[in-house]
Design a protein around this motif. Sequence first.
Motif, short mmCIF file in Angstrom:
data_model
loop_
_atom_site.label_atom_id
_atom_site.label_comp_id
_atom_site.label_asym_id
_atom_site.label_seq_id
_atom_site.Cartn_x
_atom_site.Cartn_y
_atom_site.Cartn_z
N ASP A 1 0.83 -1.20 0.00
CA ASP A 1 0.00 0.00 0.00
C ASP A 1 0.87 1.25 0.00
N GLN A 2 1.93 1.25 0.79
CA GLN A 2 2.84 2.39 0.82
C GLN A 2 3.52 2.57 -0.53
N THR A 3 3.90 1.48 -1.17
CA THR A 3 4.51 1.54 -2.49
C THR A 3 3.54 2.11 -3.51
N LEU A 4 2.29 1.67 -3.44
CA LEU A 4 1.27 2.17 -4.36
C LEU A 4 1.02 3.66 -4.15
N GLN A 5 0.95 4.09 -2.91
CA GLN A 5 0.74 5.51 -2.62
C GLN A 5 1.91 6.35 -3.12
N THR A 6 3.13 5.83 -2.99
CA THR A 6 4.31 6.53 -3.50
C THR A 6 4.26 6.64 -5.02
N ALA A 7 3.87 5.56 -5.68
CA ALA A 7 3.76 5.58 -7.14
C ALA A 7 2.69 6.57 -7.60
N ILE A 8 1.59 6.64 -6.89
CA ILE A 8 0.53 7.59 -7.24
C ILE A 8 1.00 9.02 -7.04
N ALA A 9 1.71 9.29 -5.95
CA ALA A 9 2.24 10.63 -5.69
C ALA A 9 3.26 11.02 -6.76
N LEU A 10 4.10 10.08 -7.16
CA LEU A 10 5.09 10.35 -8.21
C LEU A 10 4.40 10.65 -9.53
N ARG A 11 3.38 9.87 -9.86
CA ARG A 11 2.63 10.11 -11.09
C ARG A 11 1.98 11.49 -11.07
N ASP A 12 1.40 11.87 -9.92
CA ASP A 12 0.77 13.19 -9.82
C ASP A 12 1.77 14.32 -10.01
N LYS A 13 2.98 14.14 -9.46
CA LYS A 13 4.02 15.16 -9.61
C LYS A 13 4.47 15.27 -11.06
N VAL A 14 4.59 14.15 -11.74
CA VAL A 14 5.01 14.17 -13.15
C VAL A 14 3.94 14.84 -14.00
N VAL A 15 2.68 14.53 -13.76
CA VAL A 15 1.59 15.15 -14.52
C VAL A 15 1.54 16.65 -14.24
N SER A 16 1.71 17.03 -12.99
CA SER A 16 1.71 18.45 -12.63
C SER A 16 2.86 19.20 -13.30
N ALA A 17 4.04 18.59 -13.32
CA ALA A 17 5.19 19.22 -13.98
C ALA A 17 4.95 19.34 -15.48
N PHE A 18 4.36 18.32 -16.08
CA PHE A 18 4.05 18.37 -17.51
C PHE A 18 3.06 19.49 -17.81
N LEU A 19 2.03 19.61 -16.98
CA LEU A 19 1.05 20.68 -17.19
C LEU A 19 1.67 22.06 -17.01
N ASP A 20 2.58 22.19 -16.06
CA ASP A 20 3.27 23.48 -15.86
C ASP A 20 4.12 23.82 -17.06
N ILE A 21 4.78 22.83 -17.64
CA ILE A 21 5.61 23.07 -18.82
C ILE A 21 4.75 23.47 -20.02
#
Length: 116
Positions: free
Chosen positions: A91-111
């Motif tokens: 569960d902790q691994t999954l939550q980390t992967a989701i947080a990482l995905r959200d950060k990547v999407v946010s960075a892409f949208l900012d770019i």
Amino acid sequence: MIDTIKNVASLSATRGLSSIATDLTSAASSAMNASPAVAMGADAGMSFASVMSNVAKDSINSLKEAENASFAGIKGTMSTREVVDKVMQADQTLQTAIALRDKVVSAFLDITKMQI
């Protein structure tokens, strides 16, 4: 269940993961033998893509481990505490992967919002 997720070819994050070892003990022993600097991507030859690939492989292995522990708990060959520990780790691994995905999407949208 995890194998069907791994075989989804339309997701670019899962491409190249078909070579994941199904024997978790060999993967765990090789991870124990690696130095922490190499495991964290400090090696000068590692690219961002290879680091992200290693993170994805580790995540999948953690989820497989939890799934196997769940089945072992149902069979009665593993204690409840061990099953809960594995599932909580997954569960902790999954939550980390989701947080990482959200950060990547946010960075892409900012770019994409930047003016040229």
